[in-house]
Scaffold this active site. Structure first.
Site, PDB file in Angstrom:
ATOM      1  N   ASP A  79      -0.748  -5.174  -2.645  1.00  0.00           N
ATOM      2  CA  ASP A  79      -0.854  -4.186  -1.571  1.00  0.00           C
ATOM      3  C   ASP A  79      -1.378  -4.845  -0.297  1.00  0.00           C
ATOM      4  OD1 ASP A  79      -0.001  -2.120  -3.200  1.00  0.00           O
ATOM      5  OD2 ASP A  79      -2.034  -1.601  -3.823  1.00  0.00           O
ATOM      6  N   TYR A  94      -8.466  -9.723 -11.581  1.00  0.00           N
ATOM      7  CA  TYR A  94      -8.849  -9.216 -10.262  1.00  0.00           C
ATOM      8  C   TYR A  94     -10.370  -9.100 -10.154  1.00  0.00           C
ATOM      9  CZ  TYR A  94      -3.983  -7.570  -9.931  1.00  0.00           C
ATOM     10  OH  TYR A  94      -2.609  -7.484  -9.909  1.00  0.00           O
ATOM     11  N   ASP A 108      -7.059   4.385  -2.915  1.00  0.00           N
ATOM     12  CA  ASP A 108      -7.716   3.230  -2.308  1.00  0.00           C
ATOM     13  C   ASP A 108      -8.247   3.627  -0.937  1.00  0.00           C
ATOM     14  OD1 ASP A 108      -5.594   3.096  -0.459  1.00  0.00           O
ATOM     15  OD2 ASP A 108      -4.546   1.533  -1.564  1.00  0.00           O
ATOM     16  N   ARG A 147      -5.935   0.246  -8.828  1.00  0.00           N
ATOM     17  CA  ARG A 147      -6.231   1.497  -8.104  1.00  0.00           C
ATOM     18  C   ARG A 147      -6.334   2.671  -9.072  1.00  0.00           C
ATOM     19  NH1 ARG A 147      -1.728   2.424  -3.824  1.00  0.00           N
ATOM     20  NH2 ARG A 147      -0.531   1.296  -5.391  1.00  0.00           N
TER      21      ARG A 147
END
Length: 298
Positions: free
Chosen positions: A44, A72, A86, A182
């Site tokens: 993203d 992540y 988000d 997310r």
């Protein structure tokens, strides 16, 4: 590594915030002077970190890298839910998260670890009847995507700190391909009854390729050296390997089948005696079936 951008290979980029994955691909096309550039999994715009790109014939290798597990580092804000799950989306609900204790948080994290059913964010790039889900949402359509099976192999809470009535939770996660961090933030907030969304996301690993292997995007300019990872080296580190004889390499070059060396393995990198990548094989059976053959350059 080679510094000649005319040769094919993988390019590991540390994507900055504010860039789409398509923006990065467009820049690398200019840097390398070729349109044959692709990526192995979207990040993203708000996210940073490892973006794996293929240049030249290496674009054919990306198909096999898309399914790799990923790691992540992220920050989840508990106490606010947003339309996009988000920080880029409008806040649609707020609650006081001050009462969320560490033991309650850890229990909710544990329930989101392992094999789970996850509903992707409605603003994901998943296609519905040929149109991206996020495009339907932006046009005002209400979208509900189907749940999918994913694996969260590690979900570790590193730090918790108050931000007004909210709590910011720093986490590290290791997930299977297709997992939306997310959505993990959203579901963690929902499980705690206070809502949640992602404020920071940094991809630190794709398969064996870590953030230490990636180069900052701003260092890649037309005419400057480009640190391309040769396909044979990249495949040798990521996949099971079938070391070919010269005769077997020639046979695969013509699309012929050869006996399997790793029977039962559906993804095998076939390497010539000089360690160049000849093909990607399916060795599920007794014969090695070429899935992709990398014809000689030029």
């Amino acid at each position: 590594m080679t510094t000649d951008c005319l040769l094919e290979g993988l390019l590991l980029v540390d994507k900055p915030a504010g860039w789409t994955s398509h923006d990065v691909v467009a820049r690398i096309r200019r840097v390398c002077g070729t349109r044959r550039v692709g990526h192995a999994g979207t990040l993203d715009p708000m996210a940073t970190g490892v973006l794996v790109l293929g240049v030249g014939r290496a674009t054919k290798l990306l198909t096999f890298l898309v399914g790799c597990d990923k790691e992540y580092a992220a920050t989840v804000r508990l106490g606010q839910a947003t339309v996009t799950d988000d920080a880029e989306g409008e806040v649609v609900a707020s609650a006081d998260a001050a009462g969320v204790t560490r033991s309650v948080l850890d229990a909710a994290v544990a329930r989101l670890t392992g094999g789970i059913e996850q509903v992707p964010s409605s603003v994901s790039a998943i296609k519905i009847d040929g149109q991206r889900s996020y495009a339907r949402v932006r046009s005002g359509e209400e979208v509900q995507l189907a749940a999918r099976s994913v694996t969260v192999s590690r979900f570790a809470v590193l730090d918790v700190r108050p931000v007004g009535a909210c709590l910011d939770v720093d986490v590290e996660v290791e997930v299977s391909s297709g997992t939306y961090v997310r959505a993990l933030a959203r579901d963690l907030g929902a499980a705690l009854g206070v809502g949640g969304h992602l404020t920071v996301l940094r991809r630190t690993r794709v398969g064996r390729f870590g953030i230490g292997d990636a180069v900052p995007l701003e260092t890649l300019e037309p005419g400057a050296p480009v640190p391309l990872l040769p396909m044979g080296e990249a495949a040798r580190g990521q996949f099971a390997v079938h070391e070919l004889t010269a005769e077997e390499a020639a046979a695969l070059g013509y699309g012929r089948r050869i006996p399997a060396a790793r029977e039962g393995d559906p993804v095998v990198a076939a390497l010539a005696p000089d360690w160049s990548l000849v093909a990607m094989l399916d060795e599920s059976g007794r014969e090695a079936r070429p899935v992709v053959v990398f014809a000689a350059a030029g």
